[in-house]
Scaffold this motif. Structure first.
Motif, PDB file in Angstrom:
ATOM      1  N   SER A 108      71.205  16.567  26.146  1.00 43.87           N
ATOM      2  CA  SER A 108      71.105  17.952  26.608  1.00 43.87           C
ATOM      3  C   SER A 108      70.063  17.562  27.789  1.00 43.87           C
ATOM      4  O   SER A 108      69.067  16.822  27.749  1.00 43.87           O
ATOM      5  N   GLY A 129      72.450  24.920  26.578  1.00 39.68           N
ATOM      6  CA  GLY A 129      71.968  23.535  26.582  1.00 39.68           C
ATOM      7  C   GLY A 129      71.238  23.348  25.199  1.00 39.68           C
ATOM      8  O   GLY A 129      71.817  23.518  24.301  1.00 39.68           O
ATOM      9  N   ALA A 167      75.632  19.065  32.917  1.00 42.73           N
ATOM     10  CA  ALA A 167      74.621  20.261  33.047  1.00 42.73           C
ATOM     11  C   ALA A 167      74.480  20.758  34.376  1.00 42.73           C
ATOM     12  O   ALA A 167      73.554  21.773  34.799  1.00 42.73           O
TER      13      ALA A 167
END
Ligand SMILES: C[S@@+](CC[C@H](N)C(=O)[O-])C[C@H]1O[C@@H](n2cnc3c(N)ncnc32)[C@H](O)[C@@H]1O
Length: 298
Positions: A108, A141, A228
């Motif tokens: 993450s 996340g 991300a």
């Protein structure tokens, strides 16, 4: 007592170790932005973590000579930072946001959303009411915003949603770490597809980096999941879909708080005439915005 060996390392205290570590990081010309902005703060983080000392340790108070083996371990960590170019948080497995610790690893992105400031300083509160019960942290996340929201607003239920099962596994560790299993649910969802609401508040720090910026990202940012960060040619791919889907998923008084980083020009080009409220944060007045459901449907 035997004389010291001629090549023995001189005794080192914390201040000297920090000066040496800072010099080595400076010489390596690294990129920062994952919790620190400069070599001295990054050195302090890594060295204090390696020594097992609190991150707010005053080196002048902790002035004694350090164990040479501990000095060696700390400098080895500094060299891992230099050699791998990974963000410090991936090396220590921990990041802090608004004073709250979070587990983090490469599954993450390192948490650093400016929305955390707005939750902590009460800037979002005027947009909430006694009818605010359900909050969605979309693109959660590692779950940091969901955790901070649950801590700030004790009467709300929070859902953290993300497309990445890997990220959700990290979020699970953080929800459990802070004992918030009863308040936060985690959900795999592509945008709002699996979380139709209605939500009273949606917090969202989405992937918004435009393609040109993605192409020149420093190694520290390339160590993070591309999912991300990458927001398509103008950074607005995810946001376009979100703004189109959000009205159906917000309650009548609902609001969306959206981080867009340095993409204001692309945002205004993609959504001309959309009425937004800019929420100032430490990085500037146009990094995070708020949109009411009413404005989205106008
Ligand atoms: C910038 S990160 C934000 C993470 C976290 N909220 C924070 O502030 O640290 C964006 C997140 O969006 C997720 N994501 C990317 N595309 C998505 C999609 N289509 N639907 C849901 N989540 C998505 C990524 O997996 C990533 O965790």
């Amino acid at each position: 007592m035997p004389p010291p060996a001629p090549d023995a390392a001189p005794p080192v205290n914390l201040n000297q170790l920090l000066t040496e570590a800072t010099a080595r990081l400076d010489a390596a010309a690294l990129s920062y932005g994952h919790g620190t902005t400069n070599a001295r703060d990054e050195a302090a983080w890594l060295v204090l973590w390696s020594l097992g000392l609190p991150l707010d340790t005053d080196p002048d108070v902790h002035a004694g000579t350090l164990d040479p083996a501990a000095v060696e371990r700390a400098l080895a960590l500094i060299h891992r930072r230099i050699d791998t170019r990974e963000p410090a948080a991936y090396l220590t497995g921990e990041a802090w946001l608004q004073g709250v610790p979070f587990h983090i690893d490469r599954r993450s992105i390192v948490p650093r959303s400016f929305i955390a400031e707005l939750i902590a300083d009460g800037s979002i509160d005027p947009w909430l009411s006694d009818r605010t019960h359900r909050v969605l942290d979309l693109c959660t996340g590692n779950g940091s915003l969901a955790v901070l929201a649950a801590m700030a607003w004790p009467d709300i239920e929070v859902c953290g949603a993300d497309l990445s099962a890997d990220a959700l596994a990290v979020a699970r560790l953080n929800v459990d770490r802070h004992g918030l299993q009863d308040r936060i649910t985690l959900l795999e969802s592509d945008g709002l597809a699996a979380c139709p609401g209605p939500w009273d508040l949606i917090l969202c720090n989405p992937p918004y980096v435009n393609a040109r910026s993605m192409a020149v990202l420093p190694a520290e940012y390339r160590a993070e999941p591309e999912l991300a960060l990458a927001g398509g040619a103008d950074g607005m791919d995810f946001i376009r879909r979100l703004l189109s889907d959000a009205p159906a998923c917000l309650s009548p008084d609902g609001v969306l708080v959206l981080e867009i980083g340095n993409e204001r020009a692309h945002f205004e080009c993609a959504f001309p005439g959309l009425e937004v409220v800019w929420l100032p944060v430490s990085a500037g007045d146009d990094q995070v915005l708020l949109i009411t459901r009413e404005a989205l449907t106008a």
